[in-house]
Design a protein around this motif. Sequence first.
Motif, short mmCIF file in Angstrom:
data_model
loop_
_atom_site.label_atom_id
_atom_site.label_comp_id
_atom_site.label_asym_id
_atom_site.label_seq_id
_atom_site.Cartn_x
_atom_site.Cartn_y
_atom_site.Cartn_z
N ALA A 82 -51.41 21.88 79.68
CA ALA A 82 -50.38 22.86 79.42
C ALA A 82 -50.98 24.01 79.09
O ALA A 82 -50.59 25.25 79.50
CB ALA A 82 -49.07 22.34 78.58
N ALA A 83 -51.77 23.88 77.85
CA ALA A 83 -52.44 25.26 77.20
C ALA A 83 -53.42 25.86 78.17
O ALA A 83 -53.34 27.11 78.30
CB ALA A 83 -52.99 24.82 75.83
N LEU A 99 -47.11 18.17 72.06
CA LEU A 99 -47.71 17.83 70.71
C LEU A 99 -46.83 17.41 69.75
O LEU A 99 -47.13 16.66 69.11
CB LEU A 99 -48.45 19.25 70.13
N LEU A 100 -45.57 17.71 69.68
CA LEU A 100 -44.63 17.25 68.98
C LEU A 100 -44.31 15.76 69.53
O LEU A 100 -44.02 14.76 68.41
CB LEU A 100 -43.03 17.89 69.09
N VAL A 101 -44.51 15.34 70.54
CA VAL A 101 -44.23 14.08 71.08
C VAL A 101 -45.47 13.33 70.46
O VAL A 101 -45.07 11.99 69.95
CB VAL A 101 -44.26 13.83 72.57
N ALA A 102 -46.49 13.54 70.54
CA ALA A 102 -47.90 13.13 69.81
C ALA A 102 -47.86 12.68 68.52
O ALA A 102 -47.97 11.90 67.94
CB ALA A 102 -49.02 13.79 70.16
N ALA A 165 -50.36 30.23 69.86
CA ALA A 165 -51.87 30.21 69.57
C ALA A 165 -52.62 29.59 70.76
O ALA A 165 -54.01 30.12 70.66
CB ALA A 165 -52.02 29.46 68.23
N TYR A 166 -52.01 28.97 71.45
CA TYR A 166 -53.08 28.14 72.47
C TYR A 166 -52.49 28.39 73.72
O TYR A 166 -51.36 28.38 74.26
CB TYR A 166 -52.95 26.63 72.22
N HIS A 167 -53.56 29.11 74.70
CA HIS A 167 -53.31 29.60 75.89
C HIS A 167 -54.55 29.48 76.55
O HIS A 167 -55.56 29.19 76.15
CB HIS A 167 -52.41 30.81 76.08
N ILE A 174 -56.46 23.13 69.86
CA ILE A 174 -55.81 21.97 70.42
C ILE A 174 -56.67 20.94 71.12
O ILE A 174 -56.53 19.62 70.90
CB ILE A 174 -54.85 22.62 71.38
N GLU A 175 -57.95 21.36 71.60
CA GLU A 175 -59.04 20.44 72.11
C GLU A 175 -59.61 19.53 70.90
O GLU A 175 -59.89 18.60 70.96
CB GLU A 175 -60.04 21.18 72.92
#
Length: 202
Positions: A82-83, A99-102, A165-167, A174-175
């Motif tokens: 997604a990012a 990320l919240l699910v994770a 922050a991530y895009h 995030i990686e």
Amino acid sequence: MTGEPPVTTPKAAYPPGDLAMWFFIFAELTAFFALFVTYAVSYRGHYELFATMQQTLDPEWGAVNTVLLLVGSWAVARGVVAAESLPQQKAARPVGAWLLVATLCGVGFLVSKGMEYAAKYRAGIDLDTNLFYTFYYSLTAFHAMHVLLGVVILTIVTAKAARGAYHMGATVGIETAASYWHMVDLVWLILFPLLYLIRLPA
């Protein structure tokens, strides 16, 4: 032909994320491998004890924990995707949601493991019960500490994702978190069958 150069997609960096995290991952995998080898050697040296004590573990707990970590890894991977496809000005809600699910899966794993420990303690089984349970608690607690660190890391990147922050073009953070979480998942996929399911040869 229009004379315009072809549109190219930037190649992804390998390994993904921060290189320092990969050195850390390698070190941790080495430590776990050493523990797994020590467990296997001890199993062969105390075969009757280990084979008998394995039957006192409940594979259903391990299966629940496996599902939680696998779902968490899937959610992290979806967050990275997604990012990578997110224009800078677009709302970052999909990234943060994955990320919240994770993160919640990681918390669920720790709660599940705590409940399993509590059941063992109520049955009078602890670290000093015998050699098998010394390994059981040591290995699973060491792994749980890594899960806890993973939850902290995911919480941080989730908060950053909520701020956009991530895009596309800004995915290192995030990686890095995803790489660590996949390592935690991989270790459990070895640890679960090793402790709960596999009867090693005498």
